[in-house]
Motif scaffolding. Sequence first.
Motif, PDB file in Angstrom:
ATOM      1  N   VAL A 168       0.932  -1.334   0.136  1.00  0.00           N
ATOM      2  CA  VAL A 168       0.120  -0.010  -0.310  1.00  0.00           C
ATOM      3  C   VAL A 168       0.923   1.052   0.023  1.00  0.00           C
ATOM      4  N   ILE A 169       0.228   2.387  -0.447  1.00  0.00           N
ATOM      5  CA  ILE A 169       1.052   3.512  -0.274  1.00  0.00           C
ATOM      6  C   ILE A 169       0.949   4.128   1.190  1.00  0.00           C
ATOM      7  N   ASP A 170       1.998   4.423   1.805  1.00  0.00           N
ATOM      8  CA  ASP A 170       1.891   4.903   3.254  1.00  0.00           C
ATOM      9  C   ASP A 170       1.036   6.195   3.272  1.00  0.00           C
ATOM     10  N   GLY A 171       0.118   6.059   4.252  1.00  0.00           N
ATOM     11  CA  GLY A 171      -0.738   7.147   4.380  1.00  0.00           C
ATOM     12  C   GLY A 171      -2.078   7.028   3.884  1.00  0.00           C
ATOM     13  N   SER A 172      -2.152   6.234   2.891  1.00  0.00           N
ATOM     14  CA  SER A 172      -3.368   6.006   2.118  1.00  0.00           C
ATOM     15  C   SER A 172      -4.542   5.374   2.691  1.00  0.00           C
TER      16      SER A 172
END
Length: 295
Positions: A168-172
């Motif tokens: 996942v993208i961090d903060g998504s």
Amino acid sequence: MTFYSAGMHLIKLLRRPYLLAATLVGLVSVSLAIFVLDMNHEDTLARYQRGQALRVGYAIEEPFAMVEVDGRVTGEAPEVLRHALRSLGRENVVWLQADLASLIHELESGRIDIIAAGMFVTPARAQRVLFTRPTATIQPGLLVRYGNPLHLRSLSHIAAQPTVKLAVIDGSVEQQLAHKAALSEAQIQAFPDAAAAAGAVRTGLADVFMLSFVSLHFLVTRAEAGIFELVAPDTTRDGNFAGLPAFAMRLEDKRLRDAIDNALADFLGSPAHLELMRRFGLLDDNIALAPGISG
């Protein structure tokens, strides 16, 4: 002090040039301080209307925000924002790139004025920033290696297989969804951007990458054939989650938010908007607008 005594005091100052100079310097300093205080009381919209550039933060996620070969920032979010700002009478913008996870911090610290990155509206984020009305409705997708060797179809399916690694993208929002689906910390691998997460799937460091279906489709169509496969998650297992991308600004910038909202109201869903969105692979279903966000 009488008029006479005031006059005599001025005459004494005139006889002492250094005292007069000091008095004038003091008056100038006080006037400058008052001017600076007045400037500090201006909100972002007032400074923008006075000619100061808006500092717009973005994170690379195609097709929502990306950089062309010539260095021009483009994508769904930058292009829609440009239209809104032109309707306000000017387009004076400085573009600043950051990781998605740091954008809200950059906004709160005052280093940027607006986030234009296809950032989804969430209750937690809405506690920290003001969102405009959403510009689209976006469904999630799963990126797997070609042939989907592990037959991954949903977050629930991933959670049931402890050895499966999800990128996942961090903060998504997708990172939040993974936690809600009860994936273990060992299963969730956070990356700074889509390129790094897709690279992890390609090299086997991760088994699947969750992001918006639109972004993953954009990525797959530009990758070599036989590398990736795009899967629409099974909504009967995970629920029908739809992300609502919008622009974000500081909580005190309600006037700026309202001005952009008014500009968006006349543009979103128009023929010009639909034509613009199709350039970035968004379909008419993605532009089924949700109600505006108030705050």
